[in-house]
Scaffold this active site. Structure first.
Site, short mmCIF file in Angstrom:
data_model
loop_
_atom_site.label_atom_id
_atom_site.label_comp_id
_atom_site.label_asym_id
_atom_site.label_seq_id
_atom_site.Cartn_x
_atom_site.Cartn_y
_atom_site.Cartn_z
N CYS A 182 2.73 3.92 -1.57
CA CYS A 182 1.71 2.99 -1.50
C CYS A 182 1.11 2.59 -2.83
CB CYS A 182 0.40 3.88 -0.85
SG CYS A 182 -1.08 2.88 -0.30
N HIS A 238 1.93 1.73 8.53
CA HIS A 238 1.11 2.31 7.35
C HIS A 238 0.02 1.40 7.06
CE1 HIS A 238 1.39 3.61 2.97
NE2 HIS A 238 0.75 2.54 2.71
N GLU A 239 0.08 0.06 7.34
CA GLU A 239 -1.13 -1.04 6.90
C GLU A 239 -2.07 -0.91 8.13
OE1 GLU A 239 -0.91 -2.26 4.10
OE2 GLU A 239 0.90 -1.73 3.72
N HIS A 263 -4.35 1.94 6.96
CA HIS A 263 -5.27 1.53 6.11
C HIS A 263 -6.30 0.87 6.66
CE1 HIS A 263 -3.81 2.40 2.16
NE2 HIS A 263 -2.61 1.70 2.41
#
Length: 140
Positions: free
Chosen positions: A89, A130-131, A134
């Site tokens: 990241c 993953h995003e 976030h």
């Protein structure tokens, strides 16, 4: 405009706010794409909070040179099969292991605020997960 990458964990752990119109994130979206492209091959995806934004917007690399913008991305369906992925990241040092679903179906709005649905597998599916993590304040 290329923005600095945020590394403050306290900031990154705050869930992002829902976007009500494409106009309200027009500048943020442009900066998100500029910053993602600036980081080249090292950047596979970027969330608004990684550049100091507070709205639910992400950029996801779908080909070697192309990113798509996702506003308010949400996983609506996912595979029951999972695998262990090792991810990096831009906001964190080093690589970490995490569990990812084999595929996900994502609903989002594009830069014109039109509703879209995408079936994501492989690396793109991993990046999307993953995003979206976030946007929910989840750090790997």
């Amino acid at each position: 405009m290329v923005r600095e990458i945020v590394t403050d964990i306290d900031f990154l752990e705050k869930p992002l706010e829902k976007v009500e119109s494409a106009e309200e994130v027009k500048e943020l979206a442009r900066d998100l794409l500029d910053t993602a492209k600036h980081h080249g091959k090292r950047c596979l995806g970027l969330s608004a909070n990684q550049i100091g934004g507070t709205k639910k917007v992400v950029a996801v690399k779908i080909t070697e040179n192309d990113f798509i913008l996702m506003i308010n991305p949400t996983i609506v369906k996912k595979s029951t099969q999972c695998y262990v992925a090792t991810e990096e990241c831009l906001s964190l040092e080093g690589a970490r292991k995490t569990m990812r679903n084999r595929w996900v179906d994502v609903m989002y709005r594009d830069s014109g605020y039109h509703i879209k649905k995408m079936h994501c597998t492989g690396l793109v599916g991993q990046i999307v997960q993953h995003e979206i993590d976030h946007t929910n304040g989840v750090i790997i």
